[in-house]
Enzyme design. Structure first.
Site, PDB file in Angstrom:
ATOM      1  N   GLU A  50     -60.021  36.308  76.586  1.00 34.46           N
ATOM      2  CA  GLU A  50     -58.883  35.554  76.094  1.00 34.46           C
ATOM      3  C   GLU A  50     -59.238  35.088  74.695  1.00 34.46           C
ATOM      4  O   GLU A  50     -60.193  34.333  74.512  1.00 34.46           O
ATOM      5  CB  GLU A  50     -58.604  34.339  76.987  1.00 34.46           C
ATOM      6  CG  GLU A  50     -58.088  34.728  78.366  1.00 34.46           C
ATOM      7  CD  GLU A  50     -57.924  33.514  79.272  1.00 34.46           C
ATOM      8  OE1 GLU A  50     -57.268  33.649  80.305  1.00 34.46           O
ATOM      9  OE2 GLU A  50     -58.468  32.436  78.959  1.00 34.46           O
ATOM     10  N   ASP A  61     -55.284  21.030  76.320  1.00 34.85           N
ATOM     11  CA  ASP A  61     -56.723  21.255  76.258  1.00 34.85           C
ATOM     12  C   ASP A  61     -57.523  19.969  76.209  1.00 34.85           C
ATOM     13  O   ASP A  61     -57.102  18.972  75.625  1.00 34.85           O
ATOM     14  CB  ASP A  61     -57.056  22.111  75.028  1.00 34.85           C
ATOM     15  CG  ASP A  61     -56.701  23.565  75.255  1.00 34.85           C
ATOM     16  OD1 ASP A  61     -57.269  24.148  76.206  1.00 34.85           O
ATOM     17  OD2 ASP A  61     -55.860  24.102  74.529  1.00 34.85           O
TER      18      ASP A  61
END
Lengths: 269, 419
Positions: A50, A61
């Site tokens: 990724e 995040d």
């Protein structure tokens, strides 16, 4: 190469009787030149990479990947660099699965059509945009499909059966099960609960179900690999960038960490 | 005349019909929606369901409106600012006095509504983001009243410039969490609150402070704030015999603007004006004028106008007022703009400060720096109009919280005696 490379990756892993190992790094972290090398090293031990697209406001995040985005942007990383890094990964690793991962606005600002063209030309296989749930896929699904890009969708512990069915209908490539209600890099929850939910999702879809968020150690990788079709490791790899000095040392740490995880998957098979 | 007659009960003028609703997915035209991480999709759906269920329940409104009247002090006055109007020399200026609400700004209209919803949903803990601290104070206030645990996320830079509000939140029992990421202002506080909410949505309700964010927040926050415009509309008719010619509000995320302007949506003759923070001027980068200088983008759960660079990275903003210092804007205002139902204006830091001084000296009302932007533009508009016309300006908050900022900027001038 088949147009849908991601499904080839999962087929190959299945033939080998193991789960796929998926690694994440933010492109351009800590700078573009180093990032090329770090992703290249990671690629030699994982099945799918990724490639994180740095964003100013990474809302989903935790601190580790937030800081990665900040370092990448501070060192001048542009979306063109993300595509260039992707293209280099592709040319050196014809069988590697590559997913561009990040937030909607990067693709939206460029225009989904242009973004899809460039992503495909660079050799990406799929796109995972954290803040475009299936309900909002109208702005990008058809475009990604037309370019032969898989649209990876997420599921979480809060996802109802209705939402699992929606992800199964609208998603392609694989389903990414976020194993905890939280942000990236948090502590992993109890394995029993994760196994149960993963198996439940698997019972409702034919697509590979990969599990991520909080996976840090080879033991956790092996535990998850025992029931999931793929294991995603992100923050742990990103954290190597700040815990070692110099690109070579970071690359070595990434390489040995990814190798240990790969072995954990293979031996658990 | 009894005491209660002196302050007529305007409850009867509140219209609970949901007008100009977004589509089922929360889209206002091409804007809005629910661009959220998967983990938040179900919690957001639960809030949406709870909101529509509550909105249809007379008992919910009975409690909400009782609190708005007896706790917040609604209705707020509509004040004909005669001295200011004379000074400006044009249309008659009417101020909607949201500054007189309990906690000093319009924000409490929304936090009362959402706290009632949180309690209805069985959530014991609330979180919120805040910029100027007004939404944080309004959230901490209702959390104290409802005995809920409360955590407020606030950019480190905003904590510095809004110190009195930080102390108020702490007095009220809230935990104020400094946010250092990004630009350490409102957008980063939203990011952090979203991160915390993702991890705690089981027992925590996120009281979103503006008419932006993922569906149903833009709709819900609007519904809780339309009391502003509905009262003002009735009061204008009562005091002047007709509707205002122009209605003006400042816009950061857009909560006071949508609250004032939306009830005039169908009054085609009323010009609706949104005033953005012009900072140091719209020709540079140091402003917060998302509608005037941004382009459509996706941030914090919805598609709307956004200040961003050519790569889609969100830009830092600048405004003298922390409450307007936000790169996004509510999706319904974006849609109203594209539909031609909204006019844009902007006031610079200097213009806002001048308006702040003028209102203070002319009328004895110290406005919030946010509201001073609406005043600056509203006075400019009024100056070009006839004396028999009216301009309605939302005085969304009072200036007490801004004393530190204003002292830094004007202290010497005032000590020397400003004119």
């Amino acid at each position: 190469m088949s147009q849908m490379r991601l499904s080839e990756v999962f087929k190959r892993c299945k033939t080998e009787g193991r789960a796929a190992l998926i690694g994440y790094l933010t492109a351009g972290d800590p700078d573009v030149a180093s990032s090329h090398k770090l992703l290249a090293r990671l690629a030699s031990h994982v099945d799918i990479i990724e490639v994180g697209m740095p964003f100013s406001d990474p809302m989903a995040d935790g601190p580790v990947i937030q800081a990665a985005s900040e370092r990448a942007l501070a060192s001048g990383t542009k979306i063109a660099d993300v595509f260039a890094i992707t293209a280099e990964l592709r040319s050196a690793n014809p069988e590697l699965g590559i997913v561009l991962m990040g937030y909607a606005n990067i693709a939206y600002a460029m225009g989904f059509e242009t973004f899809a063209q460039k992503a495909k030309a660079a050799g990406a296989d799929g796109v995972l945009l954290v803040d475009i749930p299936p309900e909002e896929g109208g702005i990008c699904d058809a475009i990604f499909a037309a370019h032969g890009l898989d649209r990876i969708l997420l599921l979480s512990p809060t996802s109802t059966d209705e939402r699992i069915r929606l992800a199964d209908q609208k998603g392609t490539g694989f389903i990414y099960y976020v194993s905890l209600t939280g942000i990236t890099g948090a502590e992993m929850g109890a394995m029993d609960g994760i196994r149960e939910k993963t198996r439940h999702i698997q019972s409702m879809t034919d697509k590979p179900v990969c599990v991520g968020f909080g996976v840090k150690t080879p033991q956790q990788v092996a535990d998850v690999a025992a029931f999931a079709d793929g294991v995603v490791v992100g923050s742990h790899f990103v954290s190597q960038i700040t815990s070692h000095d110099g690109t070579d040392a970071i690359a070595d740490a990434l390489g040995s960490s990814a190798l240990a995880m790969h072995q954990a998957i293979a031996s658990g098979a | 005349m009894s005491l209660s007659d002196q302050k007529p009960d305007l409850t009867s003028i509140y219209n609970l019909e949901i007008k100009h609703a977004p589509d089922a997915g929360g889209h206002f035209g091409r804007f809005g929606g629910r661009f959220a991480a998967e983990t938040l999709m179900q919690p957001l759906q639960e809030i949406e369901d709870a909101f529509f269920e509550a909105w249809a329940d007379p008992a919910f409104h009975a409690e909400r409106l009782d609190l708005l009247k007896n706790y917040v002090g609604r209705s707020t006055p509509l004040y004909h600012a005669k001295h200011l109007s004379r000074e400006v020399g044009g249309a008659q200026i009417y101020l909607k006095r949201e500054d007189l609400n309990h906690t000093g700004a319009h924000k409490v209209n929304n936090t009362i509504g959402q706290a009632l919803l949180a309690r209805r949903m069985g959530k014991k803990k609330v979180i919120a983001e805040t910029g100027a601290g007004q939404h944080g104070v309004a959230t901490a206030t209702v959390a104290a009243m409802f005995n809920m645990e409360c955590h407020i996320y606030m950019g480190r830079e905003d904590i510095r410039r809004q110190a009195p509000n930080v102390f108020r939140m702490k007095l009220l029992g809230a935990n104020v969490v400094p946010v250092d990421s990004g630009t350490a202002t409102l957008k980063d506080a939203v990011n952090e609150a979203l991160r915390v909410w993702v991890a705690s949505c089981e027992d925590t309700y996120y009281i979103f402070g503006t008419a932006a964010g993922p569906h149903p927040f833009p709709l819900m926050v609007r519904q809780f704030h339309t009391v502003i415009g509905q009262e003002a509309r009735a009061q204008c008719i009562e005091q002047t015999g007709r509707l205002p010619d122009v209605a003006v509000a400042c816009v950061g995320g857009g909560s006071n603007a949508i609250g004032l302007l939306h009830p005039f949506y169908d009054d085609a003759d009323v010009k609706l004006v949104a005033v953005e923070a012009g900072g140091h001027g719209l020709d540079g980068d140091e402003h917060a004028a998302s509608l005037a200088a941004g382009k459509p983008g996706i941030i914090h759960g919805s598609l709307s106008y956004l200040l961003e660079d050519e790569e889609g990275q969100v830009k830092g903003t600048h405004s003298i007022s922390a409450g307007l210092d936000y790169p996004g804007v509510g999706p319904e205002l974006a849609n109203m703009l594209e539909a031609g139902r909204l006019d844009l204006d902007a006031a610079t830091d200097t213009q806002a400060l001048d308006a702040f001084k003028l209102l203070t000296r002319c009328e004895g009302i110290i406005p919030a720096l946010e509201s001073s932007h609406a005043l600056a533009a509203g006075m400019r508009i009024a100056a070009a109009m006839r004396p028999d016309q009216t301009v309605l300006i939302n005085l969304s908050g009072r200036g007490d919280k801004d004393m530190g900022t204003v002292f830094e900027l004007l202290g010497d001038e005032i000590e020397g005696g400003w004119k």
